[in-house]
Design an enzyme around this catalytic site. Structure first.
Site, mmCIF file in Angstrom:
data_model
loop_
_atom_site.group_PDB
_atom_site.id
_atom_site.type_symbol
_atom_site.label_atom_id
_atom_site.label_comp_id
_atom_site.label_asym_id
_atom_site.label_seq_id
_atom_site.Cartn_x
_atom_site.Cartn_y
_atom_site.Cartn_z
ATOM 1 N N LYS A 152 0.858 -1.184 0.000
ATOM 2 C CA LYS A 152 0.000 0.000 0.000
ATOM 3 C C LYS A 152 0.893 1.233 0.000
ATOM 4 C CE LYS A 152 -4.367 -1.486 0.605
ATOM 5 N NZ LYS A 152 -5.511 -1.038 -0.231
ATOM 6 N N LYS A 179 -12.882 -6.200 -7.008
ATOM 7 C CA LYS A 179 -13.291 -6.498 -5.636
ATOM 8 C C LYS A 179 -14.780 -6.862 -5.676
ATOM 9 C CE LYS A 179 -9.963 -3.552 -3.180
ATOM 10 N NZ LYS A 179 -9.149 -2.952 -4.241
ATOM 11 N N GLU A 230 -1.985 0.485 -8.752
ATOM 12 C CA GLU A 230 -3.423 0.749 -8.833
ATOM 13 C C GLU A 230 -3.711 2.227 -8.602
ATOM 14 O OE1 GLU A 230 -5.851 -1.815 -6.311
ATOM 15 O OE2 GLU A 230 -4.220 -3.283 -6.309
#
Length: 320
Positions: free
Chosen positions: A133, A235, A190
Protein backbone atom coordinates in the site's frame (compact mmCIF):
# COMPACT_ATOMS: atom_id res chain seq x y z
CA UNK A 1 -38.53 -27.15 0.11
CA UNK A 2 -36.70 -23.84 0.53
CA UNK A 3 -35.43 -22.53 3.86
CA UNK A 4 -32.90 -19.89 4.87
CA UNK A 5 -30.95 -18.49 7.78
CA UNK A 6 -29.38 -15.06 8.16
CA UNK A 7 -26.61 -14.37 10.66
CA UNK A 8 -25.11 -11.09 11.85
CA UNK A 9 -21.50 -10.93 13.02
CA UNK A 10 -18.72 -8.64 14.17
CA UNK A 11 -15.01 -9.53 14.23
CA UNK A 12 -12.43 -7.47 16.18
CA UNK A 13 -9.64 -6.16 13.97
CA UNK A 14 -5.98 -5.84 14.82
CA UNK A 15 -5.04 -2.36 15.97
CA UNK A 16 -3.75 -0.12 13.23
CA UNK A 17 -6.09 -1.01 10.35
CA UNK A 18 -6.89 2.35 8.72
CA UNK A 19 -9.16 2.80 5.70
CA UNK A 20 -9.42 6.22 4.10
CA UNK A 21 -8.41 8.04 7.27
CA UNK A 22 -10.72 6.05 9.54
CA UNK A 23 -9.62 3.33 11.93
CA UNK A 24 -11.45 0.04 11.42
CA UNK A 25 -11.91 -1.46 14.89
CA UNK A 26 -14.32 -4.22 13.87
CA UNK A 27 -15.39 -5.90 10.64
CA UNK A 28 -19.17 -6.14 10.53
CA UNK A 29 -21.21 -8.27 8.20
CA UNK A 30 -23.90 -10.83 7.51
CA UNK A 31 -24.12 -14.38 6.25
CA UNK A 32 -26.98 -15.93 4.37
CA UNK A 33 -27.43 -19.69 4.20
CA UNK A 34 -29.91 -20.92 1.60
CA UNK A 35 -31.26 -24.48 1.68
CA UNK A 36 -33.25 -26.35 -0.94
CA UNK A 37 -33.83 -29.98 -0.08
CA UNK A 38 -30.45 -31.50 0.79
CA UNK A 39 -28.48 -28.71 -0.86
CA UNK A 40 -27.02 -25.68 0.94
CA UNK A 41 -25.31 -22.47 -0.14
CA UNK A 42 -23.61 -19.70 1.84
CA UNK A 43 -22.87 -16.09 1.02
CA UNK A 44 -21.19 -13.20 2.84
CA UNK A 45 -22.53 -9.65 2.81
CA UNK A 46 -19.99 -7.27 4.34
CA UNK A 47 -20.02 -3.70 2.96
CA UNK A 48 -16.61 -2.07 3.41
CA UNK A 49 -16.77 1.27 5.28
CA UNK A 50 -15.44 4.13 3.19
CA UNK A 51 -15.65 2.10 -0.02
CA UNK A 52 -19.14 0.56 -0.26
CA UNK A 53 -22.06 2.83 -1.08
CA UNK A 54 -24.32 0.96 1.32
CA UNK A 55 -24.01 0.65 5.10
CA UNK A 56 -24.18 -2.56 7.09
CA UNK A 57 -27.68 -1.63 8.29
CA UNK A 58 -28.93 -0.91 4.76
CA UNK A 59 -27.46 -4.19 3.56
CA UNK A 60 -29.20 -6.06 6.37
CA UNK A 61 -32.60 -4.61 5.42
CA UNK A 62 -32.06 -5.41 1.74
CA UNK A 63 -30.85 -8.94 2.51
CA UNK A 64 -33.80 -9.82 4.74
CA UNK A 65 -36.22 -8.52 2.10
CA UNK A 66 -34.48 -10.53 -0.62
CA UNK A 67 -34.40 -13.73 1.44
CA UNK A 68 -38.13 -13.51 2.10
CA UNK A 69 -38.72 -13.00 -1.63
CA UNK A 70 -36.49 -15.98 -2.44
CA UNK A 71 -38.42 -18.16 -0.02
CA UNK A 72 -41.56 -17.23 -1.98
CA UNK A 73 -39.94 -18.42 -5.23
CA UNK A 74 -38.53 -15.12 -6.54
CA UNK A 75 -35.29 -15.68 -8.51
CA UNK A 76 -34.13 -12.04 -8.89
CA UNK A 77 -31.15 -10.45 -7.14
CA UNK A 78 -30.93 -7.28 -5.02
CA UNK A 79 -29.35 -4.11 -6.40
CA UNK A 80 -26.89 -3.32 -3.59
CA UNK A 81 -23.45 -4.62 -4.64
CA UNK A 82 -22.50 -6.36 -1.39
CA UNK A 83 -25.94 -7.97 -1.05
CA UNK A 84 -26.03 -8.97 -4.73
CA UNK A 85 -22.61 -10.58 -4.41
CA UNK A 86 -23.37 -12.50 -1.22
CA UNK A 87 -26.78 -13.65 -2.44
CA UNK A 88 -25.38 -14.75 -5.81
CA UNK A 89 -22.58 -16.72 -4.08
CA UNK A 90 -25.14 -18.52 -1.93
CA UNK A 91 -27.17 -19.37 -5.03
CA UNK A 92 -24.03 -20.45 -6.91
CA UNK A 93 -23.12 -22.84 -4.10
CA UNK A 94 -26.68 -24.10 -3.87
CA UNK A 95 -26.82 -24.92 -7.58
CA UNK A 96 -23.24 -26.17 -7.91
CA UNK A 97 -22.21 -23.34 -10.26
CA UNK A 98 -19.30 -22.23 -8.04
CA UNK A 99 -16.55 -24.87 -8.28
CA UNK A 100 -14.97 -26.23 -5.10
CA UNK A 101 -11.38 -25.89 -6.40
CA UNK A 102 -9.66 -22.87 -4.84
CA UNK A 103 -6.47 -20.85 -5.20
CA UNK A 104 -5.35 -20.33 -1.61
CA UNK A 105 -2.10 -18.65 -2.62
CA UNK A 106 -2.11 -14.97 -1.77
CA UNK A 107 0.18 -12.09 -2.64
CA UNK A 108 1.52 -11.08 0.79
CA UNK A 109 0.42 -7.61 1.85
CA UNK A 110 3.07 -5.29 3.28
CA UNK A 111 1.35 -2.88 5.65
CA UNK A 112 4.35 -1.57 7.55
CA UNK A 113 7.82 -3.00 8.08
CA UNK A 114 9.60 -3.85 4.81
CA UNK A 115 11.88 -6.28 6.71
CA UNK A 116 8.81 -8.34 7.63
CA UNK A 117 7.90 -8.68 3.96
CA UNK A 118 11.42 -9.77 3.05
CA UNK A 119 11.18 -12.58 5.63
CA UNK A 120 7.75 -13.70 4.40
CA UNK A 121 8.88 -13.75 0.78
CA UNK A 122 11.95 -15.83 1.60
CA UNK A 123 9.64 -18.81 2.25
CA UNK A 124 7.41 -18.20 -0.78
CA UNK A 125 7.72 -20.88 -3.48
CA UNK A 126 7.70 -20.00 -7.18
CA UNK A 127 7.19 -16.47 -8.47
CA UNK A 128 7.59 -13.86 -5.76
CA UNK A 129 4.74 -11.34 -5.88
CA UNK A 130 3.80 -8.99 -3.06
CA UNK A 131 1.46 -6.05 -2.56
CA UNK A 132 2.42 -2.75 -0.96
CA UNK A 133 0.00 0.00 0.00
CA UNK A 134 1.40 3.39 -0.98
CA UNK A 135 -0.05 6.85 -0.49
CA UNK A 136 -0.44 6.50 3.29
CA UNK A 137 2.87 8.25 4.01
CA UNK A 138 5.05 10.70 2.13
CA UNK A 139 5.45 9.83 -1.55
CA UNK A 140 9.24 10.07 -1.27
CA UNK A 141 9.22 7.50 1.56
CA UNK A 142 7.01 5.20 -0.50
CA UNK A 143 9.41 5.43 -3.42
CA UNK A 144 12.38 4.62 -1.20
CA UNK A 145 10.63 1.60 0.37
CA UNK A 146 9.59 0.20 -3.02
CA UNK A 147 13.10 0.72 -4.38
CA UNK A 148 14.59 -0.99 -1.31
CA UNK A 149 12.36 -4.05 -1.73
CA UNK A 150 13.06 -4.39 -5.45
CA UNK A 151 16.78 -3.98 -4.82
CA UNK A 152 16.85 -6.49 -1.94
CA UNK A 153 14.91 -9.23 -3.77
CA UNK A 154 15.98 -9.43 -7.43
CA UNK A 155 13.15 -11.81 -8.46
CA UNK A 156 10.40 -9.81 -6.72
CA UNK A 157 7.46 -8.28 -8.59
CA UNK A 158 5.38 -5.73 -6.70
CA UNK A 159 1.74 -4.78 -6.97
CA UNK A 160 1.25 -1.29 -5.58
CA UNK A 161 -2.00 0.38 -4.54
CA UNK A 162 -2.30 4.13 -4.07
CA UNK A 163 -6.11 4.38 -3.82
CA UNK A 164 -5.96 7.67 -5.77
CA UNK A 165 -3.98 9.31 -2.97
CA UNK A 166 -1.54 11.33 -5.08
CA UNK A 167 -1.53 14.55 -7.02
CA UNK A 168 0.55 14.36 -10.24
CA UNK A 169 3.42 16.04 -8.36
CA UNK A 170 3.33 13.50 -5.52
CA UNK A 171 3.20 10.64 -8.02
CA UNK A 172 6.29 12.01 -9.76
CA UNK A 173 8.07 12.35 -6.40
CA UNK A 174 7.37 8.66 -5.80
CA UNK A 175 8.68 7.62 -9.21
CA UNK A 176 11.82 9.72 -8.83
CA UNK A 177 13.00 7.45 -6.02
CA UNK A 178 12.39 4.18 -7.90
CA UNK A 179 15.37 3.18 -10.01
CA UNK A 180 14.29 3.11 -13.70
CA UNK A 181 15.98 -0.30 -13.99
CA UNK A 182 13.56 -1.70 -11.39
CA UNK A 183 10.33 -0.20 -12.71
CA UNK A 184 9.54 -3.13 -15.00
CA UNK A 185 9.24 -5.26 -11.84
CA UNK A 186 6.35 -3.12 -10.64
CA UNK A 187 3.61 -5.43 -11.96
CA UNK A 188 1.22 -2.50 -11.72
CA UNK A 189 0.29 0.50 -9.58
CA UNK A 190 -3.42 0.75 -8.83
CA UNK A 191 -4.97 4.17 -9.42
CA UNK A 192 -1.99 6.42 -8.57
CA UNK A 193 -3.81 9.74 -9.04
CA UNK A 194 -7.18 11.27 -8.28
CA UNK A 195 -8.25 11.27 -11.94
CA UNK A 196 -7.85 8.66 -14.65
CA UNK A 197 -6.26 11.21 -16.99
CA UNK A 198 -3.57 12.03 -14.43
CA UNK A 199 -2.95 8.31 -13.85
CA UNK A 200 -2.61 7.71 -17.60
CA UNK A 201 -0.12 10.58 -17.84
CA UNK A 202 1.87 9.12 -14.94
CA UNK A 203 2.12 5.76 -16.74
CA UNK A 204 3.28 7.42 -19.97
CA UNK A 205 5.87 9.60 -18.26
CA UNK A 206 7.37 7.01 -15.90
CA UNK A 207 6.97 3.71 -17.72
CA UNK A 208 5.30 2.29 -14.60
CA UNK A 209 2.27 0.19 -15.53
CA UNK A 210 -1.04 1.07 -13.88
CA UNK A 211 -4.22 -0.81 -13.03
CA UNK A 212 -7.82 0.27 -12.63
CA UNK A 213 -9.68 -0.49 -9.41
CA UNK A 214 -12.07 2.24 -8.23
CA UNK A 215 -12.60 3.26 -11.86
CA UNK A 216 -14.43 -0.01 -12.60
CA UNK A 217 -17.26 1.10 -10.33
CA UNK A 218 -17.77 4.50 -11.97
CA UNK A 219 -20.68 5.00 -14.35
CA UNK A 220 -18.56 6.35 -17.22
CA UNK A 221 -15.98 3.53 -17.16
CA UNK A 222 -15.58 1.35 -20.24
CA UNK A 223 -13.10 -1.44 -20.86
CA UNK A 224 -10.55 -0.26 -23.42
CA UNK A 225 -7.00 -1.16 -24.42
CA UNK A 226 -4.91 1.81 -23.24
CA UNK A 227 -1.21 2.57 -23.22
CA UNK A 228 0.28 1.86 -19.80
CA UNK A 229 -2.79 0.07 -18.43
CA UNK A 230 -1.85 -3.51 -17.66
CA UNK A 231 -4.44 -4.85 -15.23
CA UNK A 232 -7.77 -4.47 -13.49
CA UNK A 233 -8.41 -5.30 -9.86
CA UNK A 234 -11.90 -6.61 -9.16
CA UNK A 235 -13.29 -6.50 -5.64
CA UNK A 236 -16.50 -8.55 -5.89
CA UNK A 237 -18.02 -7.21 -2.64
CA UNK A 238 -17.91 -3.73 -4.20
CA UNK A 239 -18.84 -4.90 -7.70
CA UNK A 240 -22.12 -6.78 -7.40
CA UNK A 241 -23.42 -10.17 -8.46
CA UNK A 242 -21.24 -13.07 -9.53
CA UNK A 243 -22.58 -12.62 -13.08
CA UNK A 244 -21.37 -9.00 -13.09
CA UNK A 245 -17.96 -10.13 -11.84
CA UNK A 246 -17.79 -12.71 -14.64
CA UNK A 247 -18.74 -10.08 -17.23
CA UNK A 248 -15.96 -7.75 -16.05
CA UNK A 249 -13.39 -10.56 -16.03
CA UNK A 250 -14.36 -11.57 -19.58
CA UNK A 251 -14.22 -7.96 -20.85
CA UNK A 252 -10.74 -7.42 -19.36
CA UNK A 253 -9.38 -10.75 -20.58
CA UNK A 254 -10.63 -9.97 -24.10
CA UNK A 255 -8.28 -6.94 -24.08
CA UNK A 256 -5.34 -8.97 -22.80
CA UNK A 257 -5.46 -7.36 -19.36
CA UNK A 258 -4.45 -9.18 -16.19
CA UNK A 259 -7.40 -9.58 -13.80
CA UNK A 260 -6.78 -9.83 -10.06
CA UNK A 261 -9.60 -10.94 -7.76
CA UNK A 262 -9.11 -8.92 -4.59
CA UNK A 263 -10.37 -8.86 -1.02
CA UNK A 264 -12.52 -6.17 0.58
CA UNK A 265 -11.40 -7.49 3.99
CA UNK A 266 -13.99 -10.26 4.07
CA UNK A 267 -14.15 -12.86 6.83
CA UNK A 268 -12.58 -16.28 6.33
CA UNK A 269 -15.82 -17.59 4.80
CA UNK A 270 -15.87 -14.85 2.19
CA UNK A 271 -12.14 -15.17 1.52
CA UNK A 272 -12.41 -18.92 0.85
CA UNK A 273 -15.17 -18.17 -1.68
CA UNK A 274 -13.00 -15.51 -3.35
CA UNK A 275 -10.21 -18.10 -3.57
CA UNK A 276 -12.63 -20.39 -5.41
CA UNK A 277 -13.77 -17.56 -7.71
CA UNK A 278 -10.12 -16.72 -8.49
CA UNK A 279 -9.29 -20.34 -9.36
CA UNK A 280 -12.39 -20.47 -11.57
CA UNK A 281 -12.27 -17.12 -13.39
CA UNK A 282 -8.59 -16.07 -13.23
CA UNK A 283 -6.59 -19.32 -13.14
CA UNK A 284 -2.85 -18.75 -12.98
CA UNK A 285 -3.14 -15.20 -11.61
CA UNK A 286 -2.28 -14.78 -7.94
CA UNK A 287 -5.33 -13.30 -6.17
CA UNK A 288 -5.09 -10.43 -3.69
CA UNK A 289 -6.55 -12.09 -0.61
CA UNK A 290 -3.93 -11.60 2.12
CA UNK A 291 -6.15 -9.80 4.63
CA UNK A 292 -7.15 -12.48 7.14
CA UNK A 293 -4.17 -11.61 9.38
CA UNK A 294 -5.82 -8.22 10.00
CA UNK A 295 -8.59 -9.99 11.97
CA UNK A 296 -8.62 -11.73 15.34
CA UNK A 297 -10.86 -14.68 14.39
CA UNK A 298 -12.21 -16.82 11.56
CA UNK A 299 -15.84 -17.87 11.09
CA UNK A 300 -17.68 -20.95 9.80
CA UNK A 301 -15.08 -21.87 7.16
CA UNK A 302 -11.38 -21.59 8.04
CA UNK A 303 -8.65 -20.51 5.66
CA UNK A 304 -6.21 -23.41 5.17
CA UNK A 305 -3.16 -23.05 7.38
CA UNK A 306 -4.48 -20.17 9.49
CA UNK A 307 -3.92 -20.48 13.24
CA UNK A 308 -6.71 -18.03 14.10
CA UNK A 309 -9.62 -19.46 16.14
CA UNK A 310 -12.71 -20.28 14.05
CA UNK A 311 -16.24 -19.61 15.31
CA UNK A 312 -18.96 -22.08 14.33
CA UNK A 313 -22.34 -21.08 12.93
CA UNK A 314 -24.14 -21.67 16.26
CA UNK A 315 -21.88 -19.05 17.88
CA UNK A 316 -23.19 -16.32 15.55
CA UNK A 317 -26.20 -14.07 16.11
CA UNK A 318 -29.09 -15.42 14.06
CA UNK A 319 -31.56 -12.91 12.57
CA UNK A 320 -33.73 -15.34 10.59
Amino acid sequence: MRSAQVYRWQIPMDAGVVLRDRRLKTRDGLYVCLCDGEREGWGEISPLPGFSQETWEEAQTALLTWVNDWLQGNEGLPEMPSVAFGASCALAELTGVLPEAADYRAAPLCTGDPDDLVLRLADMPGEKIAKVKVGLYEAVRDGMVVNLLLEAIPDLHLRLDANRAWTPLKAQQFAKYVNPDYRARIAFLEEPCKTRDDSRAFARETGIAIAWDESLREADFTFEAEEGVKAVVIKPTLTGSLDKVREQVAAAHALGLTVVISSSIESSLGLTQLARIAAWLTPGTLPGLDTLHLMQAQQVRPWPGSALPCLKRDELERLL
